[in-house]
Design a protein around this motif. Structure first.
Motif, PDB file in Angstrom:
ATOM      1  N   LEU A 166       0.771  -1.017  -0.108  1.00 50.28           N
ATOM      2  CA  LEU A 166       0.030  -0.056  -0.067  1.00 50.28           C
ATOM      3  C   LEU A 166       0.767   1.332  -0.030  1.00 50.28           C
ATOM      4  O   LEU A 166       0.333   2.332  -0.417  1.00 50.28           O
ATOM      5  CB  LEU A 166      -0.893  -0.154   1.295  1.00 50.28           C
ATOM      6  N   ASN A 167       2.115   1.236   0.157  1.00 44.90           N
ATOM      7  CA  ASN A 167       3.069   2.373   0.625  1.00 44.90           C
ATOM      8  C   ASN A 167       3.396   2.861  -0.904  1.00 44.90           C
ATOM      9  O   ASN A 167       3.315   3.923  -1.068  1.00 44.90           O
ATOM     10  CB  ASN A 167       4.289   1.824   1.168  1.00 44.90           C
ATOM     11  N   LEU A 168       3.315   1.998  -1.853  1.00 48.01           N
ATOM     12  CA  LEU A 168       3.358   2.545  -3.112  1.00 48.01           C
ATOM     13  C   LEU A 168       2.216   3.497  -3.681  1.00 48.01           C
ATOM     14  O   LEU A 168       2.399   4.312  -4.255  1.00 48.01           O
ATOM     15  CB  LEU A 168       3.456   1.265  -4.291  1.00 48.01           C
ATOM     16  N   LEU A 169       1.025   3.011  -3.345  1.00 45.06           N
ATOM     17  CA  LEU A 169      -0.043   3.885  -3.560  1.00 45.06           C
ATOM     18  C   LEU A 169      -0.134   5.274  -2.819  1.00 45.06           C
ATOM     19  O   LEU A 169      -0.481   6.373  -3.267  1.00 45.06           O
ATOM     20  CB  LEU A 169      -1.418   3.024  -3.375  1.00 45.06           C
ATOM     21  N   TYR A 170       0.441   5.090  -1.512  1.00 42.45           N
ATOM     22  CA  TYR A 170       0.102   6.156  -0.664  1.00 42.45           C
ATOM     23  C   TYR A 170       1.283   7.254  -1.450  1.00 42.45           C
ATOM     24  O   TYR A 170       1.181   8.318  -1.058  1.00 42.45           O
ATOM     25  CB  TYR A 170       0.675   5.725   0.658  1.00 42.45           C
ATOM     26  N   ALA A 171       2.552   6.639  -1.821  1.00 42.99           N
ATOM     27  CA  ALA A 171       3.386   7.690  -2.225  1.00 42.99           C
ATOM     28  C   ALA A 171       2.860   8.548  -3.344  1.00 42.99           C
ATOM     29  O   ALA A 171       3.020   9.454  -3.565  1.00 42.99           O
ATOM     30  CB  ALA A 171       4.627   6.933  -2.746  1.00 42.99           C
TER      31      ALA A 171
END
Lengths: 495, 519
Positions: free
Chosen positions: B349-354
């Motif tokens: 999910l960190n990719l999307l948050y980025a």
């Protein structure tokens, strides 16, 4: 009131008296507005009587009533489907007569016009109480014959062409498909009397059942199923009251009605269900759902491309008539009920739309979608809002008439097994309907163009009629449970 | 008693009929009065209502409903307030339709009968269609029809779900939670504007007037998200759809320079994230609600800032939306951070948050600062500046108060907190400099959204032209993949696309390494 054949005879006598009186008055050259008022009174009496008949039938606790009579060799029968059809025709006829008082106020119609309207309604009501295929066919053809002169009002080439197309196509399909199907039934079954549970199951092979069924389906060209639909858009050259009552209500519903009666009382639901199962297993899908679904989608698409208001409503009628047949592809009692409910909701919605379009045509000289603008709304707010309500009913917005029947249709299609073809057809029909009615609504409320009209006639009768039919559209959903419980009686006639 | 017959939503609908009769000049002022009246009625009768929703939540029903309904009222109040100052005909004409729209949306929360939920959803669709039509141009006409068609289809699927439920349980009551089936899902997801059904949102919210968009962006997708929470919880398919939707929203938002469309794409990205949280199921139910509330405040605030664009004070423009943007990006200790905290187990999910951080903290402020005010019409004078800033101040105050309330409610522990904060802060610290280094190109050379218009704008043409479809697919694949740098370069000499894409790839690599370290 005791339900017996006297009830049927009473209606027949009333209508014949009306016809005779009309002919007598014509001979004495009485003003046509008096004829129209007389017709309105007659229609009100018949409407009240039919409603009371329906009420008495509904209240009777006996599940099955075999009310029959034979007059001059013709068989008549009183049963739930016929009563519903009679009530629908009579109520909408009454509303149309009120509408005609305003529509034809400053123009005179020839006596034959009123005579043909009366005769057409007489044929439709006699069709409702027909007790066998022969009687039904006779009045079905009489309906065609009496509606034919109504298309020719001014005698223009366009009207003559449309009238010829109308009668030739309807008679052609009747004589080449419907009549031979009746003859085949008579030959194999020995009779064509409408019988509870049907008469063909033990007399015809599955292939013959399919063939005759398709002959009845396309022979009843009045249903306007694609590809036997082309008479309907041409017939829209008739005046609005004729288009509204006959071509959007009585004529097309007569075709659907005779087909439903054939399904219930000639074939029987069980027989048709087994036939459908047999062919669905062979092909792998519900063939009838596909046929009817295609008609729905094609009619929607063609309506989507129309620029003339009456033509758009004509193709919308074809689309909705196919939607009425869609639940029938499940071949169940619930399917029959859904068809009838859809028939009623479409009738009230479509007649409202025709009345509104007729008002704009008469008052504001509007014939095409491009002529519509916000000026229409400012000059006729009441009519514009009623058009919007009726349009949303046809699309299926809650809590209007069209939503109730659409919800019940979807319920029927989901009961046993999912009929995805039919569901997809409903979705596409809704989508197209939203577009072509949405653009009309946008133009009425938000497009500003100048519009001029020299008409200055009194139109209060038209507005009263519009109000009456709009009330039906708004409150039909509340009557829904009553109508369904009335239609539950069909189960006893179908077994 | 009045409350036995009216809920606040129906009261708003009734008041809209009265509002329609009032002359245009006075309508915004009466609207403000009616909204105040309806809100007071709601607050004083709050405890008398039965709410059928969220009975599985930590906090009581009435608090959750109070927050959601208050925010709907706030959005409507802001739109009416600004219309009193803007005095644009289309905004005033749309006011009573906005009343019907918000009234229908609120009424959904007061009923447990599925058919009534559908009734109010369709009524909201109708009202929103008329709101969009009020702009009275061909773009608005097409956008309104598109909105109507998509939502009618969504409503038809929802009706199929209801009938299927009736066939199974012979009941229309909402209390049975076995409502997870394809028809409900399709109906709700179409209304949620997930990919590939997001076209209506882009079209409608860009064609409607600015003030109407404040209310439109607040209501439809949020109420449908709340419905989806109750109908579709814990389905893996939603996680996949949510990821695709978020990715789509982020990529297209990144390529967009039209602020309103940019916010629309960003909204789609946030909807995708909400869908992912819903897909995670029961354990994320509370925080999903908080994420929806966060979007309910911040997205209308972003739409509201468009009204403030007509001033040269760029600092003012950006300063009033710093908090909403940080909250949308999920900066630690903001409202948007709560859902991120509870989803930390899923490193991808960190990719999307980025991506969300890039858009919210870099791209949107960048576009706001670059907006040419001269093309936006009459400038706001200095004395009216405070008045125009009041709505954004109201949104900020609402955000701060809800922030304090939810942060105390969720009691996040300190030892986990510090570890997580450092990971989340790392995201901000990595992503923002990369964006600044590989700066957004000055011109948008690709007419990327014409494929939407060609595909659906078909008044008198065939619905799908085979040639157009093949061109669209071909163009779309080219744009979404990283293959044809040279073709993009040929279309515009000022695009440093290869640097941009390499930068994104490096960012992704660093994030994956960081996530791995902290895991």
């Amino acid at each position: 009131m005791h339900l017996n054949i006297l009830s049927i005879i009473f209606i027949a006598i009333l209508l014949i008296a009306a016809l005779l009186l009309g002919a007598t008055v014509a001979a004495k050259r009485t003003h046509t507005s008096i004829l129209l008022i007389f017709q309105t009174i007659v229609s009100f009496v018949i409407c009240a009587f039919c409603s009371y008949l329906a009420y008495a039938f509904y209240k009777d606790t006996r599940p099955f009533l075999d009310v029959r009579a034979q007059i001059f060799g013709l068989n008549f029968q009183l049963e739930p489907l016929g009563i519903i059809f009679m009530v629908m025709i009579s109520v909408l006829w009454f509303a149309t007569n009120i509408y005609s008082l305003g529509y034809f106020k400053n123009s005179s119609k020839p006596i034959k016009y009123y005579f043909c309207i009366l005769a057409s309604i007489f044929s439709a009501i006699m069709l409702a109480i027909a007790g066998d295929l022969i009687t039904a066919f006779l009045f079905y053809e009489l309906l065609t014959l009496f509606t034919f002169p109504l298309i020719i009002t001014s005698g223009t080439d366009q009207e003559l062409k449309a009238a010829n197309k109308y009668i030739l196509s309807l008679v052609f399909f009747s004589l080449t498909l419907l009549l031979p199907a009746i003859v085949l039934i008579l030959h194999y079954c020995g009779s064509a009397i409408f019988t509870a549970g049907g008469i063909v199951s033990s007399n015809l092979s599955t292939i013959m059942i399919l063939v005759t069924f398709l002959m009845f389906l396309y022979g009843s060209a009045k249903i306007a199923l694609i590809p036997v639909h082309f008479w309907l858009p041409s017939a829209m050259v008739a005046p609005i009251p004729v288009s509204a009552l006959l071509h959007a209500v009585a004529v097309v519903k007569a075709g659907l009605f005779i087909f439903l009666k054939v399904c219930i009382y000639i074939y029987g639901i069980d027989c048709l269900y087994k036939m459908n199962e047999h062919f669905s297993q062979l092909i792998g899908f519900n063939f009838f759902a596909l046929l009817i679904g295609l008609s729905v989608v094609i009619a929607s698409f063609v309506a989507f491309r129309q620029a003339q208001l009456k033509k758009l409503l004509a193709y919308s009628t074809i689309n909705n008539m196919s939607l009425c047949l869609l639940p029938l592809s499940m071949f169940s009692i619930d399917g029959i009920k859904a068809s009838v409910l859809q028939m009623i909701s479409h009738a009230v919605g479509k007649i409202t739309l025709f009345f509104a379009v007729g008002y704009w045509e008469r008052e504001l000289s509007i014939k095409s979608i491009q002529d519509l603008s916000a000026a229409v709304f400012h000059k006729s707010k009441f009519v514009a809002w009623i058009f919007v309500i009726a349009a949303f009913s046809i699309i299926g917005f809650p809590p209007l008439a069209g939503f109730a029947s659409k919800a019940y249709t979807i319920y029927v299609l989901l009961i046993d097994r999912y009929n995805y073809i039919a569901l997809a057809a409903i979705l596409l029909s809704t989508l197209f309907g939203a577009h072509y009615f949405g653009q009309i609504i946008y133009r009425i409320f938000f497009v500003k163009t100048p519009i001029s009209s020299d008409n200055s006639m009194c139109v209060s009768a038209m507005k009263i009629a519009l109000f009456l039919v709009c009330v039906l559209v708004l409150f039909y959903a509340m009557l829904f449970p009553t109508v369904i419980s009335f239609l539950d009686k069909i189960q006893f006639y179908a077994e | 008693m009045l409350y036995n017959f009216f809920n606040p939503g129906i009261l708003l609908i009734v008041l809209s009929a009265i509002l329609r009769l009032i002359t245009s000049n006075r309508r915004p002022y009466f609207a403000l009065g009616f909204i105040t009246l309806a809100y007071i009625f709601f607050c004083t009768t709050l405890r008398k209502w039965s709410f059928y929703w969220f009975d599985q939540f930590l906090f009581s029903d009435e608090r959750a409903m109070f927050i959601v309904i208050s925010l709907f009222f706030l959005a409507l109040f802001v739109a009416s307030f600004l219309s009193a100052f803007e005095k644009q005909k289309q905004d005033i004409a749309a006011l009573h339709w906005l009343f019907v729209y918000v009234g229908s949306t609120i009424s959904i929360l007061f009923t447990s009968h599925l058919l009534f939920i559908l009734l109010f959803l369709e009524l909201a669709t109708l009202a929103a269609t008329f709101v969009i039509f009020c702009s009275k141009n061909s773009a608005a006409a097409n956008a309104g029809l598109t909105y109507l068609k998509f939502h009618i289809i969504g409503g038809a699927f929802f009706l199929m779900g209801i009938m299927q439920h009736y066939v199974k349980y012979q009941s229309f009551q909402f209390s049975n939670y076995d409502l997870q089936d394809t028809f409900f899902m399709l109906g709700l997801l179409i209304n949620l504007a997930i990919i590939p059904f997001s076209y209506w949102l882009l079209r409608a919210y860009s064609a409607a007037s600015t003030l109407s968009t404040i209310v439109l962006s607040a209501c439809t997708t949020k109420i449908v998200a709340l419905l989806a929470m109750n109908f579709l919880y814990e389905q893996e398919l939603l996680v996949i759809i949510g990821c695709l939707t978020t990715t789509f929203g982020i990529l297209f938002a990144f390529m967009e320079t039209n602020l309103r469309l940019l916010i629309c794409y960003f909204m789609i990205a946030k909807i995708g994230l909400t869908l992912i949280y819903i897909g995670f199921g029961q354990k994320m139910m509370y925080t999903t609600f908080v994420a929806i509330v966060n979007d309910l405040i911040c997205i209308p605030a972003l739409m509201c800032c468009i009204a403030l664009l007509k001033t040269e004070l760029r600092v003012l423009k950006v300063s009033l939306i710093v908090l909403p943007l940080l909250s949308l990006a999920g900066f630690p200790y903001t409202l948007g951070y709560i859902a991120k905290f509870y989803s930390q187990a899923h490193w991808w999910l960190n990719l999307l948050y980025a991506g969300v951080i890039i858009i919210a903290c870099c791209h949107i402020p960048h576009v706001i600062m670059r907006c040419k005010c001269s093309k936006l019409g009459k400038h706001i004078s200095a004395k009216n500046l405070f008045v125009y800033s009041l709505p954004l101040i109201a949104f900020n105050l609402a955000l701060i108060s809800l922030n304090i309330y939810f942060m105390r409610l969720f009691l996040i522990k300190i030892n986990l907190l510090s570890a997580f904060i450092s990971k989340q802060l790392a995201l901000f610290l990595v992503v923002i400099p990369i964006y600044l280094i590989f700066k957004k190109p000055k011109r948008l050379a690709i007419n990327w959204h014409s494929w939407h218009l060609n595909l659906f704008d078909c008044r008198t043409q065939w619905l799908i032209k085979i040639n157009a479809v093949s061109n669209i697919i071909q163009t779309h694949v080219e744009r979404m993949t990283v293959i044809s740098f040279e073709r993009l370069k040929r279309q515009s000499s000022s695009i440093n696309t290869s640097q941009m894409l390499i930068g994104m790839m490096i960012t992704a690599l660093i994030l994956i390494l960081l996530a791995g370290l902290f895991e």
